[in-house]
Write a protein that holds these residues in place. Sequence first.
Motif, short mmCIF file in Angstrom:
data_model
loop_
_atom_site.label_atom_id
_atom_site.label_comp_id
_atom_site.label_asym_id
_atom_site.label_seq_id
_atom_site.Cartn_x
_atom_site.Cartn_y
_atom_site.Cartn_z
N ARG A 115 0.84 -1.21 0.00
CA ARG A 115 0.00 0.00 0.00
C ARG A 115 0.87 1.25 0.00
N PHE A 116 2.05 1.16 0.60
CA PHE A 116 2.94 2.31 0.67
C PHE A 116 3.41 2.71 -0.73
N GLY A 169 -9.05 6.05 -0.45
CA GLY A 169 -9.82 6.41 0.74
C GLY A 169 -8.91 6.69 1.92
N MET A 170 -7.86 5.91 2.06
CA MET A 170 -6.90 6.13 3.15
C MET A 170 -6.16 7.46 2.94
N LEU A 171 -5.78 7.74 1.70
CA LEU A 171 -5.09 9.00 1.40
C LEU A 171 -6.02 10.20 1.63
N LYS A 172 -7.29 10.02 1.30
CA LYS A 172 -8.29 11.08 1.54
C LYS A 172 -8.46 11.32 3.03
N THR A 195 5.08 14.35 2.56
CA THR A 195 6.30 13.54 2.69
C THR A 195 5.97 12.06 2.53
N LEU A 196 7.01 11.28 2.30
CA LEU A 196 6.81 9.84 2.25
C LEU A 196 6.32 9.32 3.60
N ALA A 221 -0.43 7.20 6.37
CA ALA A 221 -1.80 7.23 5.84
C ALA A 221 -2.29 5.85 5.44
N VAL A 222 -1.41 5.05 4.86
CA VAL A 222 -1.83 3.74 4.35
C VAL A 222 -1.55 2.62 5.34
#
Length: 148
Positions: free
Chosen positions: A6-7, A46-49, A73-74, A80-81
Amino acid sequence: MSISSRFSIGIHILTLIDATTDEVASSEYIAGSVNANPAMIRKIMGMLKKAGLIDVRPGVAGAQLAKDLTDITLLDVYKAVNAVKDNTLFNMHDNPNPNCNVGRNIQATIEPIFNMAQNALEQVFANITIATIVEDVQAREAARTLTE
């Protein structure tokens, strides 16, 4: 244990959204670039949102960055994920023998080292932005087109 894909997919999504000028950055379009199922892409989006990194409107195809590339940033993507939960990058083996001098002490000895290693990794991620990723992708593409 490895860091969840996911990353890397989250980084791919953000980079592609920025690069997408002629196409709508829909989950189907992004899935084509990632070569993954659109449902999985929607889940990661959705996770990024939820983390405030992208804007997605229900019923409308496409996504936009919610922040400037230099402000993402990374480490933001990593968190987030849920690439790895806090201080769990390295799994500790279960149930070492408490009757053994190594077994009863090994976890307490290596756990702080594992935590330091994870913290170092996260510090590297904190110092690299999506803008850096985008610049490198663009430079690689420009170099590729010169050799064709």
